[in-house]
Design a protein around this motif. Sequence first.
Motif, PDB file in Angstrom:
ATOM      1  N   PRO A 147      53.021  43.583  83.232  1.00  0.00           N
ATOM      2  CA  PRO A 147      51.897  42.648  83.125  1.00  0.00           C
ATOM      3  C   PRO A 147      51.735  42.120  81.700  1.00  0.00           C
ATOM      4  N   ASP A 148      51.466  40.823  81.589  1.00  0.00           N
ATOM      5  CA  ASP A 148      51.297  40.210  80.273  1.00  0.00           C
ATOM      6  C   ASP A 148      50.219  40.910  79.459  1.00  0.00           C
ATOM      7  N   ALA A 149      49.162  41.344  80.140  1.00  0.00           N
ATOM      8  CA  ALA A 149      48.071  42.004  79.425  1.00  0.00           C
ATOM      9  C   ALA A 149      48.529  43.289  78.748  1.00  0.00           C
ATOM     10  N   ASP A 150      49.595  43.908  79.271  1.00  0.00           N
ATOM     11  CA  ASP A 150      50.116  45.141  78.683  1.00  0.00           C
ATOM     12  C   ASP A 150      51.042  44.870  77.500  1.00  0.00           C
ATOM     13  N   VAL A 151      51.818  43.787  77.586  1.00  0.00           N
ATOM     14  CA  VAL A 151      52.874  43.607  76.594  1.00  0.00           C
ATOM     15  C   VAL A 151      52.586  42.563  75.520  1.00  0.00           C
ATOM     16  N   ILE A 152      51.898  41.490  75.878  1.00  0.00           N
ATOM     17  CA  ILE A 152      51.698  40.430  74.886  1.00  0.00           C
ATOM     18  C   ILE A 152      50.952  40.925  73.656  1.00  0.00           C
ATOM     19  N   PRO A 153      49.837  41.662  73.808  1.00  0.00           N
ATOM     20  CA  PRO A 153      49.164  42.152  72.591  1.00  0.00           C
ATOM     21  C   PRO A 153      50.079  42.980  71.705  1.00  0.00           C
ATOM     22  N   MET A 154      50.933  43.817  72.306  1.00  0.00           N
ATOM     23  CA  MET A 154      51.801  44.663  71.495  1.00  0.00           C
ATOM     24  C   MET A 154      52.931  43.872  70.848  1.00  0.00           C
ATOM     25  N   ILE A 155      53.450  42.864  71.559  1.00  0.00           N
ATOM     26  CA  ILE A 155      54.491  42.024  70.947  1.00  0.00           C
ATOM     27  C   ILE A 155      53.898  41.270  69.763  1.00  0.00           C
ATOM     28  N   VAL A 156      52.698  40.764  69.937  1.00  0.00           N
ATOM     29  CA  VAL A 156      52.020  40.069  68.833  1.00  0.00           C
ATOM     30  C   VAL A 156      51.853  41.005  67.646  1.00  0.00           C
ATOM     31  N   GLU A 157      51.352  42.203  67.903  1.00  0.00           N
ATOM     32  CA  GLU A 157      51.096  43.153  66.811  1.00  0.00           C
ATOM     33  C   GLU A 157      52.391  43.593  66.134  1.00  0.00           C
ATOM     34  N   ALA A 158      53.433  43.808  66.910  1.00  0.00           N
ATOM     35  CA  ALA A 158      54.707  44.236  66.316  1.00  0.00           C
ATOM     36  C   ALA A 158      55.281  43.147  65.428  1.00  0.00           C
ATOM     37  N   ASN A 159      55.184  41.892  65.881  1.00  0.00           N
ATOM     38  CA  ASN A 159      55.635  40.790  65.028  1.00  0.00           C
ATOM     39  C   ASN A 159      54.800  40.704  63.758  1.00  0.00           C
ATOM     40  N   ALA A 160      53.481  40.792  63.913  1.00  0.00           N
ATOM     41  CA  ALA A 160      52.601  40.687  62.744  1.00  0.00           C
ATOM     42  C   ALA A 160      52.855  41.820  61.767  1.00  0.00           C
ATOM     43  N   ALA A 161      53.013  43.037  62.295  1.00  0.00           N
ATOM     44  CA  ALA A 161      53.209  44.198  61.427  1.00  0.00           C
ATOM     45  C   ALA A 161      54.539  44.140  60.686  1.00  0.00           C
ATOM     46  N   SER A 162      55.514  43.447  61.263  1.00  0.00           N
ATOM     47  CA  SER A 162      56.819  43.341  60.606  1.00  0.00           C
ATOM     48  C   SER A 162      56.928  42.090  59.743  1.00  0.00           C
ATOM     49  N   GLY A 163      55.799  41.420  59.529  1.00  0.00           N
ATOM     50  CA  GLY A 163      55.776  40.263  58.652  1.00  0.00           C
ATOM     51  C   GLY A 163      56.138  38.950  59.318  1.00  0.00           C
ATOM     52  N   GLN A 164      56.332  38.960  60.637  1.00  0.00           N
ATOM     53  CA  GLN A 164      56.691  37.748  61.364  1.00  0.00           C
ATOM     54  C   GLN A 164      55.415  37.082  61.900  1.00  0.00           C
ATOM     55  N   THR A 165      54.578  36.625  60.971  1.00  0.00           N
ATOM     56  CA  THR A 165      53.274  36.090  61.342  1.00  0.00           C
ATOM     57  C   THR A 165      53.387  34.880  62.251  1.00  0.00           C
ATOM     58  N   LEU A 166      54.226  33.954  61.893  1.00  0.00           N
ATOM     59  CA  LEU A 166      54.349  32.739  62.697  1.00  0.00           C
ATOM     60  C   LEU A 166      54.833  33.064  64.101  1.00  0.00           C
ATOM     61  N   GLN A 167      55.795  33.960  64.210  1.00  0.00           N
ATOM     62  CA  GLN A 167      56.291  34.344  65.528  1.00  0.00           C
ATOM     63  C   GLN A 167      55.187  35.028  66.336  1.00  0.00           C
ATOM     64  N   ALA A 168      54.388  35.850  65.673  1.00  0.00           N
ATOM     65  CA  ALA A 168      53.270  36.505  66.360  1.00  0.00           C
ATOM     66  C   ALA A 168      52.342  35.471  66.971  1.00  0.00           C
ATOM     67  N   LEU A 169      52.029  34.435  66.215  1.00  0.00           N
ATOM     68  CA  LEU A 169      51.118  33.402  66.701  1.00  0.00           C
ATOM     69  C   LEU A 169      51.759  32.577  67.812  1.00  0.00           C
ATOM     70  N   LYS A 170      53.063  32.351  67.718  1.00  0.00           N
ATOM     71  CA  LYS A 170      53.750  31.621  68.780  1.00  0.00           C
ATOM     72  C   LYS A 170      53.722  32.402  70.094  1.00  0.00           C
ATOM     73  N   VAL A 171      53.944  33.707  70.000  1.00  0.00           N
ATOM     74  CA  VAL A 171      53.907  34.555  71.197  1.00  0.00           C
ATOM     75  C   VAL A 171      52.508  34.532  71.801  1.00  0.00           C
ATOM     76  N   LEU A 172      51.513  34.635  70.948  1.00  0.00           N
ATOM     77  CA  LEU A 172      50.135  34.638  71.430  1.00  0.00           C
ATOM     78  C   LEU A 172      49.792  33.304  72.093  1.00  0.00           C
ATOM     79  N   ASP A 173      50.172  32.209  71.448  1.00  0.00           N
ATOM     80  CA  ASP A 173      49.885  30.893  72.020  1.00  0.00           C
ATOM     81  C   ASP A 173      50.561  30.733  73.374  1.00  0.00           C
ATOM     82  N   ALA A 174      51.806  31.191  73.483  1.00  0.00           N
ATOM     83  CA  ALA A 174      52.512  31.102  74.759  1.00  0.00           C
ATOM     84  C   ALA A 174      51.818  31.945  75.822  1.00  0.00           C
TER      85      ALA A 174
END
Length: 423
Positions: A147-174
């Motif tokens: 389920p998206d509710a399970d994975v999207i928040p964690m993908i966003v956080e993992a990108n943000a925590a690894s310095g991939q801010t723009l990618q985090a926001l792209k994942v969230l927007d999608a």
Amino acid sequence: MRIVSTMAMALALGGALVAAPGYAAKKEDKAAASKATPAVHKAAFEAQKAAEAGDIPTALTNYNAAKAAIANDDDKFMVGQIGYAIYQKNKDEALQGEAIDLMVSSGKAPAETQAKLLVAQGQIAYNKRDYAKALTALQAAQAAGAPDADVIPMIVEANAASGQTLQALKVLDAGITKLRAANQPVPIEWFQRGIAIGYRAKANPADIPAINNATLEISKQWVAADPQKKNWSAALQIYQEQFKLDNDARIDVFRLMRAAGVLSGDADYREYADLVYLRFPNEAMQVLQEGNSKGIVNLTGKSDASDVMGIVKGKVAADKASLPTTDKSARASASPKGAISTADAYVGYGQYQQAVDLYKVALTKSGVDAGLVNLHMGWALALAGDTAGAKAAFAAVTGPRKPIADFWVIHLDHPTTANAAAS
């Protein structure tokens, strides 16, 4: 956008992952167990029996023997199941991670279980700050139908925590777009977390414009979804800071804030008045009087606000009386500046139709900034109560002031609500 704890994830996985390999009651469990090599099957049987009896040392000894004997993917899956069963007894998180890794890599779990395993694997890796592994697992989980509710928040956080801010926001927007396309509600914390990630970004300078634009788009969606006063105030403040607005653009933002009822404190009212009092004394006076009537701005004693009020009070009558003359001059001038300024002054006096007429004149002049004029025309029409006309004017805004026009339309479509009480 809360990250679930490893323990909570383990509970979510539960016993569904663990089938008793040696003496399961169901035929399908026996069939699955029989695929394991004899050495693994025997050691796993002894490990599970010891675990169920509470003899964890013996269970671990047999688990390690089973692990050492692994020869194929069926063995991996069985050993992973037994390792997870022991983890449920001793809560050894290292064992939990190892067991889940074995089951994932075996590829033998049913599809729904594999998706859960991948989510758990990603969660564990995230908690260990192994963001590359976390992203690999979570993206695989998403592809496997988690389920998206399970994975999207964690993908966003993992990108943000690894310095991939723009990618985090792209994942969230999608993710937000996907939920909306399915007519599903977007959790408000998704917007809030995205804005926080974008606002606090310490990224490659080349990414900053894109990050700011992504944050802006999330901010717009946030106030549309939850138009509380505090959200409006925060969104517009972040917009001003990220885009480093000049004073004229800040005036436009303050005008929107006033119309939306989200001027949030003494500083807002005073700064607004300070920015306009030399050109638009009546607008400054009205702003200060409004702040004073709400108990926010103190106009008594010696203060910046009282000083400004003293200045504008003495200028309003003459300024208003001069409008017919400046109107005539503005119409005759080849430059649009006088027409825009005089129209702005008309709005300050509540003379909206005169303002709109003069904005239209400004649009006919050479060198006009049509985006600016349409924004101000929309402002006048919105205050006049002509919502349809205002939205048409805002739709014509292009260039750097388009975000303000977009916020205006959101305000017209989603009127501001009171701040929710703290829970």
